[in-house]
Design a protein around this motif. Structure first.
Motif, PDB file in Angstrom:
ATOM      1  N   GLY A 279      53.682  43.780  38.266  1.00 33.11           N
ATOM      2  CA  GLY A 279      52.597  43.518  37.187  1.00 33.11           C
ATOM      3  C   GLY A 279      52.253  42.032  36.751  1.00 33.11           C
ATOM      4  O   GLY A 279      53.224  41.280  36.993  1.00 33.11           O
ATOM      5  N   GLY A 280      51.620  41.906  36.087  1.00 31.36           N
ATOM      6  CA  GLY A 280      51.055  40.643  35.561  1.00 31.36           C
ATOM      7  C   GLY A 280      51.092  39.681  36.480  1.00 31.36           C
ATOM      8  O   GLY A 280      50.392  39.451  37.395  1.00 31.36           O
ATOM      9  N   PRO A 281      51.812  38.452  36.249  1.00 28.91           N
ATOM     10  CA  PRO A 281      51.928  37.158  37.253  1.00 28.91           C
ATOM     11  C   PRO A 281      52.023  37.649  38.697  1.00 28.91           C
ATOM     12  O   PRO A 281      51.652  37.260  39.659  1.00 28.91           O
ATOM     13  CB  PRO A 281      52.836  36.165  36.723  1.00 28.91           C
ATOM     14  N   ALA A 282      52.996  38.525  38.849  1.00 28.16           N
ATOM     15  CA  ALA A 282      53.670  39.046  40.210  1.00 28.16           C
ATOM     16  C   ALA A 282      52.460  39.995  40.904  1.00 28.16           C
ATOM     17  O   ALA A 282      52.139  39.555  41.962  1.00 28.16           O
ATOM     18  CB  ALA A 282      54.478  40.134  40.244  1.00 28.16           C
ATOM     19  N   LEU A 283      51.583  40.761  40.131  1.00 28.77           N
ATOM     20  CA  LEU A 283      50.471  41.430  40.683  1.00 28.77           C
ATOM     21  C   LEU A 283      49.500  40.475  41.144  1.00 28.77           C
ATOM     22  O   LEU A 283      48.778  40.349  42.014  1.00 28.77           O
ATOM     23  CB  LEU A 283      50.080  42.216  39.738  1.00 28.77           C
ATOM     24  N   ASP A 284      49.215  39.462  40.183  1.00 29.26           N
ATOM     25  CA  ASP A 284      47.878  38.535  40.235  1.00 29.26           C
ATOM     26  C   ASP A 284      48.226  37.603  41.603  1.00 29.26           C
ATOM     27  O   ASP A 284      47.462  37.300  42.485  1.00 29.26           O
ATOM     28  CB  ASP A 284      47.973  37.371  39.183  1.00 29.26           C
ATOM     29  N   GLY A 285      49.627  37.314  42.036  1.00 27.86           N
ATOM     30  CA  GLY A 285      49.804  36.370  43.081  1.00 27.86           C
ATOM     31  C   GLY A 285      49.673  37.234  44.266  1.00 27.86           C
ATOM     32  O   GLY A 285      49.223  36.730  45.371  1.00 27.86           O
ATOM     33  N   LEU A 286      50.228  38.568  44.208  1.00 32.05           N
ATOM     34  CA  LEU A 286      50.041  39.300  45.417  1.00 32.05           C
ATOM     35  C   LEU A 286      48.500  39.633  45.603  1.00 32.05           C
ATOM     36  O   LEU A 286      48.031  39.676  46.863  1.00 32.05           O
ATOM     37  CB  LEU A 286      50.682  40.634  45.142  1.00 32.05           C
ATOM     38  N   TRP A 287      47.808  39.757  44.672  1.00 29.22           N
ATOM     39  CA  TRP A 287      46.360  39.817  44.799  1.00 29.22           C
ATOM     40  C   TRP A 287      45.593  38.873  45.457  1.00 29.22           C
ATOM     41  O   TRP A 287      44.654  38.847  46.324  1.00 29.22           O
ATOM     42  CB  TRP A 287      45.775  40.364  43.276  1.00 29.22           C
ATOM     43  N   ALA A 288      45.982  37.679  44.805  1.00 29.13           N
ATOM     44  CA  ALA A 288      45.257  36.397  45.305  1.00 29.13           C
ATOM     45  C   ALA A 288      45.750  36.100  46.914  1.00 29.13           C
ATOM     46  O   ALA A 288      44.913  35.753  47.600  1.00 29.13           O
ATOM     47  CB  ALA A 288      45.833  35.273  44.486  1.00 29.13           C
ATOM     48  N   ASP A 289      47.043  36.367  47.179  1.00 25.21           N
ATOM     49  CA  ASP A 289      47.394  36.512  48.579  1.00 25.21           C
ATOM     50  C   ASP A 289      46.493  37.133  49.434  1.00 25.21           C
ATOM     51  O   ASP A 289      46.258  36.779  50.683  1.00 25.21           O
ATOM     52  CB  ASP A 289      48.930  36.486  48.610  1.00 25.21           C
ATOM     53  N   LEU A 290      46.399  38.501  48.949  1.00 21.62           N
ATOM     54  CA  LEU A 290      45.532  39.552  49.951  1.00 21.62           C
ATOM     55  C   LEU A 290      44.182  39.263  49.919  1.00 21.62           C
ATOM     56  O   LEU A 290      43.476  39.108  51.253  1.00 21.62           O
ATOM     57  CB  LEU A 290      45.785  41.106  49.014  1.00 21.62           C
TER      58      LEU A 290
END
Length: 327
Positions: A279-290
């Motif tokens: 969640g939070g920054p961790a999710l944002d990073g994964l999402w941007a990578d995808l």
């Protein structure tokens, strides 16, 4: 003396380096100390494990037998320690990703590894989106990239959330380069009505979704189910069958990929996760990578680029409004 993993490492080091002296240097021990350890190990086992020659130390027949069993033990112990350290470090140092088969996965993982080099990242591939969602719900995966056949929505398990990457990804069709319709930039379902179509029986709802599209078009072609990808590719190349495929796929030898007029075959691409672990920054990073991985892949595929030009769509508009291109 009882043998332990430390003693097995001694034997492997001697075998790998070819001498007690080099093994001692590798292990950070004095040579006399390592020689004494080797003698104790041999007494415990009851036989010589190495022959001492002028050119070095070579395993005896008994030594080869012991080494063949020692190496798997060491490998398993190393894996156990690594997994235990990741577990002890907590969820922030471990990331368990799941995905259906997609060419975007490799590029996605590469970006994740580059951004999180200290995180122990693993990947689990399964053709069944339903199975992957169950693994996320059961806390065996932290996140999963899945697709949903149009007309057959996936059930979102309790305790998980989803975000749409591509609201409607058109599915192309793979056919032999010698097929009468192969020279057309776009094919119609009617062009392929007499062909045998092929689907993977383990893919959720793929067969049912294909049958729904045919029924709506008033067609009833033969559909076979083939699980093995190599066999499926050969059947397409030989002209025995055609099959739906992702628009990011490269054509196999002797085959071409063509979009279908009106894009009747489509899937929705989704990212699912557990908010208590990602969640939070961790999710944002994964999402941007995808997002980056998918757009890069789509932009590099000639068939997909041609489809975008025909529809007068910029590359970034492939992503759903909930998933705008990352900066």
């Amino acid at each position: 003396m009882e043998l332990d993993v430390r003693h097995l490492r001694v034997l492997c080091a001697i075998a790998d380096t070819g001498s007690v002296r080099k093994a001692a240097r590798r292990l950070g021990l004095a040579q006399p100390s390592l020689t004494t350890q080797l003698h104790r190990i041999e007494r415990t086992i009851g036989g010589r494990l190495f022959t001492r020659e002028r050119t070095g130390s070579r395993p005896t027949a008994l030594g080869h037998w012991v080494l063949s069993r020692a190496r798997p033990v060491i490998t398993e112990m190393d894996a156990l320690v690594a997994a235990a350290r990741a577990e002890a470090a907590g969820p922030g140092r471990r990331l368990r990703i799941g995905s259906v088969g997609s060419r975007a996965v490799a590029a996605w993982l590469r970006r994740v590894h580059d951004r999180l080099p200290e995180t122990d990242t693993t990947i689990h591939i399964d053709i069944s989106a339903i199975a992957l969602l169950h693994l996320v719900a059961a806390e065996q995966l932290d996140t999963a990239f899945v697709h949903e056949s149009e007309g057959f929505p996936l059930h979102v398990p309790a305790g998980t959330e989803q975000r749409v990457l591509v609201a409607r990804e058109p599915q192309f069709v793979a056919l032999a380069a010698t097929h009468p319709a192969a020279g057309r930039p776009v094919v119609s379902l009617a062009d392929l009505a007499r062909d045998t179509w092929m689907v993977d029986p383990t893919a959720d709802h793929e067969y049912a979704a294909l049958r729904r599209v045919f029924a709506e078009a008033g067609l009833d072609p033969r559909v076979i189910q083939v699980r093995d990808n190599a066999t499926a590719a050969e059947l397409v190349a030989s002209g025995e069958a055609v099959r739906p495929c992702q628009p990011t796929s490269p054509p196999g030898p002797g085959t071409v990929l063509r979009p279908v007029h009106g894009d009747p075959l489509a899937v929705r691409l989704l990212l699912t996760w557990r908010p208590d672990t990602v969640g939070g920054p961790a999710l944002d990073g994964l999402w941007a990578d995808l997002c980056h991985a998918y757009l890069d892949l789509a932009g590099a595929n000639p068939a997909y680029r041609a489809w975008l030009r025909r529809h007068n769509r910029p590359l970034h508009t492939l992503l759903a409004p909930a998933g705008p291109p990352p900066p």
